[in-house]
Scaffold this active site. Sequence first.
Site, PDB file in Angstrom:
ATOM      1  CG  HIS A 167      -1.983  -0.960   1.313  1.00  0.00           C
ATOM      2  ND1 HIS A 167      -2.166  -1.828   2.359  1.00  0.00           N
ATOM      3  CD2 HIS A 167      -2.990  -1.208   0.434  1.00  0.00           C
ATOM      4  CE1 HIS A 167      -3.237  -2.571   2.125  1.00  0.00           C
ATOM      5  NE2 HIS A 167      -3.744  -2.219   0.966  1.00  0.00           N
ATOM      6  CB  CYS A 254      -3.297  -1.875   8.388  1.00  0.00           C
ATOM      7  SG  CYS A 254      -2.200  -2.897   9.325  1.00  0.00           S
TER       8      CYS A 254
HETATM    9  C1  CIR Z   1      -3.500  -7.806   3.324  1.00  0.00           C
HETATM   10  O1  CIR Z   1      -2.662  -8.282   2.555  1.00  0.00           O
HETATM   11  O2  CIR Z   1      -4.523  -7.273   2.909  1.00  0.00           O
HETATM   12  C2  CIR Z   1      -3.255  -7.897   4.824  1.00  0.00           C
HETATM   13  N1  CIR Z   1      -2.542  -9.088   5.112  1.00  0.00           N
HETATM   14  C3  CIR Z   1      -2.497  -6.689   5.327  1.00  0.00           C
HETATM   15  C4  CIR Z   1      -3.256  -5.409   5.215  1.00  0.00           C
HETATM   16  C5  CIR Z   1      -2.489  -4.222   5.694  1.00  0.00           C
HETATM   17  N2  CIR Z   1      -3.268  -3.062   5.583  1.00  0.00           N
HETATM   18  C6  CIR Z   1      -2.807  -1.807   5.636  1.00  0.00           C
HETATM   19  O3  CIR Z   1      -1.614  -1.609   5.728  1.00  0.00           O
HETATM   20  N3  CIR Z   1      -3.674  -0.818   5.565  1.00  0.00           N
END
Ligand code: CIR
Length: 262
Positions: A167, A254
């Site tokens: 991201h 996140c």
């Molecule tokens: C994913 O790959 O979607 C999750 N394992 C990690 C999401 C991390 N999200 C973020 O940094 N906003």
Amino acid sequence: MDYTYQFTHAIVRQPAKSIIKGLRAVDVGSPDYSQMISDHEDYIEALTFAGVEVINLTALEKFPDGQFVEDTALCLPKATVLLRPSAPSRLGEVNEIASKLRKLFKEVFEIEEPGYVEGGDILVASKEILVGRSARTNTRGINQLSEIVTPLGHVVREVVTPPEILHFKTDCSLLGPNEILSTERLQSSGCFDGYQVINVADGEEAAANVIRVNDYVIMPAGFPKTKAILENHGYKVKTINNSECAKLDGGMSCLSLRMNLI
Ligand code: CIR
């Protein structure tokens, strides 16, 4: 009040046992669930210490990545936008959080097919909202977001998430009204021209995802040089162990949806 870093509430979600099946770009081993629980408690404590009321939603066994609530919505003053994660296993997470958000916000908007936007690609600064086009966020989603928030007085700028990172905010964070923490590799793309940029220390790129919450910067533990850089710039820093979420490409931002409900 500056709604970009001054918050009254945050939503987090209890880690599900299924988190060990969470998505990851590279498999470096499964996260340890009991460590994850303890890190989650510390994260809630840090947010509370920073002056935020924390709403801890129940774990979702059906959605291994459900703890990463940031990807499901964008919370602005008085309005929220329900997003559309493009990872198929994550799309249903939005429905699971929507009812809570509908209770908190009068105005609720939605990103619709064929748009995809994940919150990790959105950096809300005072003068604009930067949205990184990535493997998870497409231009149609960014255009929809822009159409939704422009009448609310916001400006959306599309930027590019470097292909090697998940991201946009994997490599940057908002520190203050005009101040950004970034890796050098992201800054060199020119996306922060006009901002005051602080770079993470060499070799500490994983420290770029932090959250500024009221008077504090909450960052992952284990990055002493970047911590010292932030402290030298006058920031009060709190560290949280993030070893287990990091195995799933998750960072500080996140793990919560931060909002200003005044
Ligand atoms: C994913 O790959 O979607 C999750 N394992 C990690 C999401 C991390 N999200 C973020 O940094 N906003």
